[in-house]
Design a protein around this motif. Structure first.
Motif, PDB file in Angstrom:
ATOM      1  N   GLU A 239       0.820  -1.222   0.000  1.00 25.56           N
ATOM      2  CA  GLU A 239       0.000   0.000   0.000  1.00 25.56           C
ATOM      3  C   GLU A 239       0.852   1.269   0.000  1.00 25.56           C
ATOM      4  OE1 GLU A 239      -2.286  -3.330   1.883  1.00 25.56           O
ATOM      5  OE2 GLU A 239      -0.250  -2.525   2.057  1.00 25.56           O
ATOM      6  N   TYR A 240       2.119   1.173   0.415  1.00 23.82           N
ATOM      7  CA  TYR A 240       2.993   2.344   0.533  1.00 23.82           C
ATOM      8  C   TYR A 240       3.931   2.530  -0.663  1.00 23.82           C
ATOM      9  CZ  TYR A 240       1.951   3.339   5.506  1.00 23.82           C
ATOM     10  OH  TYR A 240       1.354   3.687   6.684  1.00 23.82           O
ATOM     11  N   LYS A 241       3.938   1.590  -1.605  1.00 22.43           N
ATOM     12  CA  LYS A 241       4.985   1.587  -2.635  1.00 22.43           C
ATOM     13  C   LYS A 241       4.923   2.768  -3.598  1.00 22.43           C
ATOM     14  CE  LYS A 241       6.097  -3.334  -2.590  1.00 22.43           C
ATOM     15  NZ  LYS A 241       6.096  -4.623  -3.345  1.00 22.43           N
ATOM     16  N   GLU A 242       3.753   3.395  -3.720  1.00 21.45           N
ATOM     17  CA  GLU A 242       3.667   4.552  -4.618  1.00 21.45           C
ATOM     18  C   GLU A 242       4.467   5.738  -4.099  1.00 21.45           C
ATOM     19  OE1 GLU A 242      -0.479   5.209  -5.275  1.00 21.45           O
ATOM     20  OE2 GLU A 242      -0.642   3.594  -6.740  1.00 21.45           O
ATOM     21  N   LEU A 243       4.911   5.668  -2.866  1.00 17.95           N
ATOM     22  CA  LEU A 243       5.755   6.732  -2.309  1.00 17.95           C
ATOM     23  C   LEU A 243       7.080   6.869  -3.054  1.00 17.95           C
ATOM     24  CD1 LEU A 243       5.325   6.389   1.555  1.00 17.95           C
ATOM     25  CD2 LEU A 243       5.059   8.489   0.242  1.00 17.95           C
ATOM     26  N   TYR A 244       7.576   5.789  -3.627  1.00 19.01           N
ATOM     27  CA  TYR A 244       8.859   5.842  -4.314  1.00 19.01           C
ATOM     28  C   TYR A 244       8.835   6.886  -5.437  1.00 19.01           C
ATOM     29  CZ  TYR A 244      10.655   1.555  -2.064  1.00 19.01           C
ATOM     30  OH  TYR A 244      11.122   0.627  -1.165  1.00 19.01           O
ATOM     31  N   LYS A 245       7.814   6.817  -6.285  1.00 16.40           N
ATOM     32  CA  LYS A 245       7.760   7.713  -7.436  1.00 16.40           C
ATOM     33  C   LYS A 245       7.455   9.150  -7.010  1.00 16.40           C
ATOM     34  CE  LYS A 245       6.337   5.905 -11.255  1.00 16.40           C
ATOM     35  NZ  LYS A 245       5.496   5.356 -12.355  1.00 16.40           N
ATOM     36  N   MET A 246       6.511   9.338  -6.076  1.00 17.87           N
ATOM     37  CA  MET A 246       6.172  10.675  -5.602  1.00 17.87           C
ATOM     38  C   MET A 246       7.381  11.338  -4.948  1.00 17.87           C
ATOM     39  SD  MET A 246       4.088  13.188  -5.099  1.00 17.87           S
ATOM     40  CE  MET A 246       3.798  14.547  -3.944  1.00 17.87           C
ATOM     41  N   SER A 247       8.111  10.594  -4.153  1.00 18.07           N
ATOM     42  CA  SER A 247       9.280  11.142  -3.467  1.00 18.07           C
ATOM     43  C   SER A 247      10.357  11.572  -4.453  1.00 18.07           C
ATOM     44  CB  SER A 247       9.854  10.114  -2.487  1.00 18.07           C
ATOM     45  OG  SER A 247       8.901   9.772  -1.511  1.00 18.07           O
ATOM     46  N   GLU A 248      10.543  10.770  -5.507  1.00 20.33           N
ATOM     47  CA  GLU A 248      11.554  11.113  -6.506  1.00 20.33           C
ATOM     48  C   GLU A 248      11.174  12.382  -7.270  1.00 20.33           C
ATOM     49  OE1 GLU A 248      15.205  10.634  -8.463  1.00 20.33           O
ATOM     50  OE2 GLU A 248      14.378   9.742  -6.640  1.00 20.33           O
ATOM     51  N   ALA A 249       9.897  12.499  -7.639  1.00 20.43           N
ATOM     52  CA  ALA A 249       9.444  13.714  -8.326  1.00 20.43           C
ATOM     53  C   ALA A 249       9.580  14.930  -7.419  1.00 20.43           C
ATOM     54  CB  ALA A 249       7.983  13.541  -8.760  1.00 20.43           C
ATOM     55  N   LEU A 250       9.291  14.750  -6.147  1.00 18.91           N
ATOM     56  CA  LEU A 250       9.416  15.834  -5.177  1.00 18.91           C
ATOM     57  C   LEU A 250      10.870  16.269  -5.024  1.00 18.91           C
ATOM     58  CD1 LEU A 250       7.717  17.436  -3.059  1.00 18.91           C
ATOM     59  CD2 LEU A 250       8.221  15.609  -1.435  1.00 18.91           C
ATOM     60  N   ARG A 251      11.751  15.304  -4.903  1.00 16.21           N
ATOM     61  CA  ARG A 251      13.182  15.622  -4.782  1.00 16.21           C
ATOM     62  C   ARG A 251      13.712  16.279  -6.043  1.00 16.21           C
ATOM     63  NH1 ARG A 251      17.454  14.665  -6.912  1.00 16.21           N
ATOM     64  NH2 ARG A 251      16.435  13.229  -8.353  1.00 16.21           N
ATOM     65  N   TYR A 252      13.254  15.787  -7.191  1.00 20.59           N
ATOM     66  CA  TYR A 252      13.729  16.296  -8.480  1.00 20.59           C
ATOM     67  C   TYR A 252      13.427  17.791  -8.633  1.00 20.59           C
ATOM     68  CZ  TYR A 252      14.148  16.798 -13.564  1.00 20.59           C
ATOM     69  OH  TYR A 252      14.494  17.226 -14.816  1.00 20.59           O
ATOM     70  N   LEU A 253      12.209  18.202  -8.277  1.00 20.61           N
ATOM     71  CA  LEU A 253      11.835  19.601  -8.500  1.00 20.61           C
ATOM     72  C   LEU A 253      12.333  20.517  -7.390  1.00 20.61           C
ATOM     73  CD1 LEU A 253      10.336  21.150 -10.715  1.00 20.61           C
ATOM     74  CD2 LEU A 253       8.327  21.130  -9.259  1.00 20.61           C
ATOM     75  N   THR A 254      12.382  20.043  -6.153  1.00 19.55           N
ATOM     76  CA  THR A 254      12.783  20.918  -5.046  1.00 19.55           C
ATOM     77  C   THR A 254      14.289  20.960  -4.818  1.00 19.55           C
ATOM     78  OG1 THR A 254      12.587  19.161  -3.385  1.00 19.55           O
ATOM     79  CG2 THR A 254      10.603  20.479  -3.851  1.00 19.55           C
ATOM     80  N   ASP A 255      14.999  19.927  -5.266  1.00 20.41           N
ATOM     81  CA  ASP A 255      16.441  19.819  -5.026  1.00 20.41           C
ATOM     82  C   ASP A 255      16.793  19.727  -3.552  1.00 20.41           C
ATOM     83  OD1 ASP A 255      17.869  19.501  -7.356  1.00 20.41           O
ATOM     84  OD2 ASP A 255      17.886  21.621  -7.846  1.00 20.41           O
ATOM     85  N   VAL A 256      15.913  19.163  -2.745  1.00 20.18           N
ATOM     86  CA  VAL A 256      16.240  18.916  -1.338  1.00 20.18           C
ATOM     87  C   VAL A 256      16.036  17.430  -1.059  1.00 20.18           C
ATOM     88  CG1 VAL A 256      15.514  21.250  -0.697  1.00 20.18           C
ATOM     89  CG2 VAL A 256      13.912  19.350  -0.400  1.00 20.18           C
ATOM     90  N   PRO A 257      16.746  16.870  -0.071  1.00 16.80           N
ATOM     91  CA  PRO A 257      16.577  15.440   0.236  1.00 16.80           C
ATOM     92  C   PRO A 257      15.174  15.144   0.759  1.00 16.80           C
ATOM     93  CG  PRO A 257      18.001  16.508   1.861  1.00 16.80           C
ATOM     94  CD  PRO A 257      17.778  17.500   0.766  1.00 16.80           C
ATOM     95  N   VAL A 258      14.655  13.975   0.389  1.00 10.29           N
ATOM     96  CA  VAL A 258      13.312  13.564   0.811  1.00 10.29           C
ATOM     97  C   VAL A 258      13.429  12.277   1.623  1.00 10.29           C
ATOM     98  CG1 VAL A 258      11.015  12.874   0.051  1.00 10.29           C
ATOM     99  CG2 VAL A 258      12.266  14.632  -1.223  1.00 10.29           C
ATOM    100  N   TYR A 259      12.827  12.285   2.804  1.00  9.66           N
ATOM    101  CA  TYR A 259      12.868  11.144   3.716  1.00  9.66           C
ATOM    102  C   TYR A 259      11.464  10.565   3.889  1.00  9.66           C
ATOM    103  CZ  TYR A 259      17.548  12.569   5.329  1.00  9.66           C
ATOM    104  OH  TYR A 259      18.883  12.889   5.401  1.00  9.66           O
ATOM    105  N   PHE A 260      11.392   9.256   3.938  1.00  8.40           N
ATOM    106  CA  PHE A 260      10.133   8.600   4.307  1.00  8.40           C
ATOM    107  C   PHE A 260      10.075   8.513   5.826  1.00  8.40           C
ATOM    108  CE2 PHE A 260       7.927   4.320   4.952  1.00  8.40           C
ATOM    109  CZ  PHE A 260       6.674   4.907   5.043  1.00  8.40           C
ATOM    110  N   ASP A 261       9.000   9.059   6.411  1.00 10.88           N
ATOM    111  CA  ASP A 261       8.851   9.097   7.871  1.00 10.88           C
ATOM    112  C   ASP A 261       7.500   8.477   8.242  1.00 10.88           C
ATOM    113  OD1 ASP A 261       8.905   9.613  10.534  1.00 10.88           O
ATOM    114  OD2 ASP A 261       9.224  11.769  10.380  1.00 10.88           O
ATOM    115  N   PRO A 262       7.457   7.157   8.420  1.00 10.29           N
ATOM    116  CA  PRO A 262       6.171   6.474   8.627  1.00 10.29           C
ATOM    117  C   PRO A 262       5.504   6.789   9.956  1.00 10.29           C
ATOM    118  CG  PRO A 262       7.988   4.938   8.940  1.00 10.29           C
ATOM    119  CD  PRO A 262       8.592   6.210   8.428  1.00 10.29           C
TER     120      PRO A 262
END
Length: 426
Positions: A239-262
């Motif tokens: 159920e959480y696997k779609e986070l991979y793609k969203m996180s990468e797009a977020l990092r790509y545009l913002t240029d800041v590190p993205v952490y998964f914090d469950p």
């Protein structure tokens, strides 16, 4: 009664000196400029409202508020949350058109904190078109970019923590009734780690799913990258696997590190899906946000879609070593005819790297009609389609002159490489 009480301020209230006021003024200027880059209009909200404003849809007032009654007996509250104010202003002054807002909201919260009066600021998108891809939320990414730009312009290096609340709801929804779920989520938000694990063991009858969730909530925040999705390196439940793609797009545009914090479930009662927390590199919280469409629709059904991110003047001022002003260039409205969301993000990134101000306005069929709507707020327009995605140059046309800026498609170099490789094979 203390005879000298009149000489003091209540706990959490402050008088500000000249230096602080100058820094506040600069932060508000930077906030306005960052919002303009994606087409946000500046608004400041009243510090006082009716109690009903803050308890409709979701009770954001709760018990830690300053309440009073008007002379006519109406229940009033010193504003405790910016979101209901955004809703109120939109519904009473808009006929349902999409709107982008850079908001300023004086807030008051009676809490055990060094500050009980502060100024919240942030960005909201109302009734904009949602992203067509389920695993990438372009509107939320745009807002996150504006927020990280604001922090950067104030000299603050940041990171983003991301969570997927809808994923947790889906898992728990298999074991908890729809009526009971809000109460369970509220409890999970505030209890200790040990108590959370006990709740999972009690509710989740599937041993494998229970183990998955316990392992997930035992993790510390970790950097999440799309390349880790191939072998699910973070061991995310399905159920959480779609986070991979969203996180990468977020990092790509913002240029800041993205952490998964469950384990961070802040505002789970109002955020629909992807929840963002903005933090300094030292892990100091600066702000948060997400999509609040369900909450907004409960508040008033004129609001069909709603995204928002927020920080505060005080939070930025406390953590800002310096305040740097950036130049503003063109204001570009970006439309898509049939380009993919991935390509759209790539173009946005290219334009951001050039120092341009760009706002993605969604898919469009009638280009002429769309241009008429944006002439007042934007200086240029760019239309993306399959031709541009295939490598053709992108044209950025002025809305006020014959000027046309031409930039290479992000896919052009890749196409040239493919053509060269094909020739070699022949």
């Amino acid at each position: 009664m203390d005879d000298n009480e009149y000489l003091r301020l209540p706990h959490g209230m402050f008088d500000r000196d000249e230096n602080w006021i100058e820094r506040e003024r600069k932060i508000l200027e930077l906030h306005n400029e960052s919002g303009k880059r994606i087409g946000c209009k500046l608004q400041k909200y009243s510090p006082l409202g009716y109690e009903s404003t803050f308890i409709k849809g979701a009770n954001t007032a709760k018990d830690k508020v300053y309440t009073l009654n008007s002379k006519s007996g109406k229940s009033l509250i010193l504003s405790c949350d910016s979101t209901p104010s955004v809703f109120r202003k939109y519904v009473t002054s808009n006929n349902g058109e999409a709107q982008r807002i850079a908001f300023i909201a004086p807030l008051f919260r009676y809490r055990n904190s060094h500050s009980r009066h502060f100024t919240q600021l942030g960005y909201s998108l109302i009734n904009e078109k949602p992203s067509e891809m389920e695993d990438i939320d372009i509107n939320l990414i745009q807002l996150a970019k504006s927020m990280t730009d604001l922090f950067s312009s104030a000299g603050i290096k940041t990171k983003i923590h991301i969570n997927d609340y809808d994923a947790l709801r889906k898992i728990l929804g298999n074991y908890v009734s729809e009526k009971e779920l809000p109460g369970v989520l509220h409890k999970l938000q505030f209890v200790s780690k040990e108590e959370r694990l006990e709740i999972f063991q009690k509710l989740i009858t599937d041993k494998n799913k229970c183990k998955e969730l316990i392992e997930l909530f035992s993790q510390e925040p970790k950097i999440i990258r799309y390349k880790d999705s191939k072998d699910n390196r973070l061991n995310l439940p399905e159920e959480y696997k779609e986070l991979y793609k969203m996180s990468e797009a977020l990092r790509y545009l913002t240029d800041v590190p993205v952490y998964f914090d469950p384990t961070d479930l802040h505002s789970i009662e109002t955020i629909d899906r992807f929840a963002l927390r903005f933090r300094t590199l030292d892990n100091i919280a600066l702000g948060d946000g997400g999509e609040y469409t369900r909450y907004a629709h409960r508040w008033n059904d004129k609001i069909k879609n709603f995204w928002s991110v927020a920080s505060g003047v005080e939070a930025i001022e406390r953590n800002s070593p310096e305040l740097i002003q950036e130049d503003i260039k063109r204001n570009i409205a970006l439309y898509s005819i049939d380009a993919t969301d991935i390509f759209t993000i790539q173009v946005m990134k290219e334009l951001e790297n050039m120092g341009e101000n760009v706002a993605y306005k969604g898919k469009v069929r009638n280009i002429g009609k769309a241009i008429k709507k944006i002439k007042r707020d934007y200086t240029h327009v760019a239309i993306l389609g399959s031709n541009e995605e295939s490598g053709e140059d992108i044209k950025i046309k002025s809305l006020n002159s014959d000027e046309t800026l031409i930039i290479e498609s992000p896919n052009k170099k890749e196409n040239i490489k493919n053509i060269t490789e094909e020739k070699k094979e022949r």
